[in-house]
Every structure is written in structure tokens, then in C-alpha cells.
Design an enzyme around this catalytic site. Structure first.
Site, PDB file in Angstrom:
ATOM      1  N   ARG A 142     -12.611   5.491  -0.746  1.00 53.80           N
ATOM      2  CA  ARG A 142     -11.376   4.624   0.242  1.00 53.80           C
ATOM      3  C   ARG A 142     -12.134   2.987  -0.086  1.00 53.80           C
ATOM      4  NH1 ARG A 142      -7.299   6.265   2.766  1.00 53.80           N
ATOM      5  NH2 ARG A 142      -7.200   4.847   4.136  1.00 53.80           N
ATOM      6  N   CYS A 165       0.532  -0.814   0.623  1.00 53.76           N
ATOM      7  CA  CYS A 165       0.308   0.033   0.300  1.00 53.76           C
ATOM      8  C   CYS A 165       0.654   1.323  -0.052  1.00 53.76           C
ATOM      9  CB  CYS A 165      -0.640  -0.506   1.263  1.00 53.76           C
ATOM     10  SG  CYS A 165      -2.513   1.018   0.925  1.00 53.76           S
ATOM     11  N   HIS A 172      -3.145  -5.490   2.518  1.00 50.61           N
ATOM     12  CA  HIS A 172      -2.588  -6.091   4.046  1.00 50.61           C
ATOM     13  C   HIS A 172      -3.089  -6.993   4.993  1.00 50.61           C
ATOM     14  CE1 HIS A 172      -1.765  -1.499   4.711  1.00 50.61           C
ATOM     15  NE2 HIS A 172      -2.813  -1.444   3.493  1.00 50.61           N
TER      16      HIS A 172
END
Ligand code: GLN
Length: 249
Positions: free
Chosen positions: A134, A100, A197
Site C-alpha cells: 500500500r 484514485c 487525495h
């Protein structure tokens, strides 16, 4: 892997571990070191902070995620000699896992929302910019090299691949690089950038071992595969994450 006469060492450089380490990313360091130890390899983790030099014998780099604010400070520190040292190390066979915010700074640039672009080090032929939406949720990726990969994404950044970039894989659940072209992540030599993640490696043991093997090859020139582990728990976690991603899509 037929063990060397003495436990071989393996130097892991954790880039900006105090600043770039969100959504469980430190679990990747734990997975790399523990899977190395289970094979009799004695890993050394060196945390590289702002103003600290890149050692010239790194076998594996890990670069976690972080918010825009941290990325501004890290970008300033990375561009110049440190970025060149990382590029040189990867050109010479070092492995890299970046997630990321770390991934974004290894491309050409990352433009935070409504701000000036932050320069990247150009390791990956990608360009990133913050979008208005997002992307948050479980991700399932199909890759040629490592089979299915599971993770969790939380980013507003959109990453676009240049002509020289090879994606890590195809997104089957989730948004991935940009939610548009169906790709997730990027691979260049032994370096990986992605939005996964979670932490990524404990649930994706094949990718973890691929990084360790690349690091051991750089240091010792051995081309042998690591001794297989049972990975029972890891496979249960992998399958559970796939089920959860399918239920929640
Ligand atoms: N600030 C970047 C983004 O939102 C990276 C965030 C992260 O590392 N999860 O896309």
C-alpha cells in the site's frame, strides 16, 4: 475573465459522491464551487448516484476515491450508457477530475487484489491492478501545465500508462501511478486522473482554475482566463505541503 452580462452557470457532476469520497476528496467540490463563486459564476452541483443518468450538459465531472467494495458496485453502474455519456462529454470539451478509485475505473480495467478485473470505461489509456504493497504518504509532482502539485496518496492500485496516455506529471516525492516509472496521473483533453487525495484542489489553485476555465469554455465558448485571485492562503498551504513532503521522505 470579463464577466458575462449575468453570472454564468457551471454544472458540476459529482460522480457517486456518497460512495466514492475518501481522504478529503469532497474538498475538491468545495474548492471548485467557491473559486467559481469568487468570480461571479453561479455553479450547480449535481450528485450522480447508482442508477442515475448523466445530464447532457455537464461542464465539469468530479469522481473521488473509494475502496474496492464500492468500486465493484460503481463499475457495474458505469459500464454501458453512463460510461459512454462521460466519454462523449469529455470528447465535447467537458473537464474531469478523478482521484484514485475513480481514476482507476476511468481506464480500461481495475483488478482488485486476488479478484476478477472490474471493467473501466476506457476514457484513459491506462490499466490498473491492486499490488501487494500500500502506497501511503505525501506526494510532490512536477507538471508542465500546472507547475508543482502536492497531495496525499493511499492506494494499493498500480496504474500503467498505455501508448496513448500522457502523464499528469513526474513524481519527485512519493510513489505515484505505480512506484516504478516515475509518473503520476494521466491527462486526456480536459480530463485528469490521479492519486492525489488531500483534498487536491485547495492546495493547488492553478489546477482548480484550469478545470473551471475548461468548464466555462465548454458552456460559453469563452476562451478568457478567470480573474486572478490573491491565493495567499492557498500558496501558504501549497508551500507547507511541499515542506512536509520533503521532511517526511
Ligand atoms: N481501492 C483502490 C486502491 O486501493 C482505490 C483506493 C482509493 O481510492 N484511495 O488502490
Amino acid at each position: 475573465m470579463t464577466q458575462p452580462s449575468k453570472p454564468c452557470d457551471l454544472k458540476i457532476a459529482w460522480l457517486y459522491g456518497a460512495r466514492m469520497n475518501i481522504y478529503g476528496d469532497r474538498g475538491n467540490i468545495i474548492a471548485l464551487t467557491q473559486r467559481a463563486r469568487w468570480r461571479g459564476i453561479d455553479p450547480e452541483v449535481v450528485e450522480i448516484g447508482i442508477g442515475e443518468p448523466i445530464p447532457d450538459d455537464v461542464d465539469i465531472f468530479f469522481f473521488g476515491g473509494g475502496q474496492d467494495q464500492e468500486q465493484i458496485a460503481v463499475s457495474r453502474d458505469l459500464v454501458g450508457p453512463k460510461g459512454k455519456a462521460i466519454n462523449r462529454a469529455v470528447d465535447n470539451g467537458a473537464a474531469m477530475l478523478s482521484i484514485c478509485g475513480g481514476y482507476q475505473l476511468l481506464g480500461h480495467e481495475y483488478r482488485p487484489y486476488g479478484a476478477e478485473p472490474l471493467p473501466g470505461i476506457g476514457l484513459f489509456d491506462v490499466t490498473s491492478e491492486a499490488g501487494s504493497e500500500r502506497f501511503i504518504g505525501n506526494v510532490l509532482v512536477e507538471s508542465n501545465e500546472w507547475g508543482s502539485l502536492v497531495g496525499f496518496e493511499n492506494h494499493s492500485g498500480l496504474t500503467w500508462l498505455g501508448s496513448a496516455a500522457t502523464p499528469m506529471g513526474k513524481v519527485t516525492i512519493g510513489r505515484g501511478n505505480n512506484g516504478k516509472d516515475g509518473t503520476e496521473g494521466v491527462r486526456f483533453r480536459n480530463a485528469i486522473g490521479c492519486y492525489l487525495h488531500g483534498a487536491l484542489l485547495p492546495k493547488n489553485p492553478k489546477l482548480a482554475d484550469w478545470l473551471i476555465e475548461a468548464g466555462a469554455r465548454r458552456r460559453h465558448g469563452t476562451d478568457a482566463a478567470l480573474d486572478a485571485l490573491s491565493d495567499t492562503t492557498e500558496q501558504i498551504a501549497h508551500r507547507s505541503a511541499i515542506r512536509r513532503a520533503k521532511q517526511m521522505r
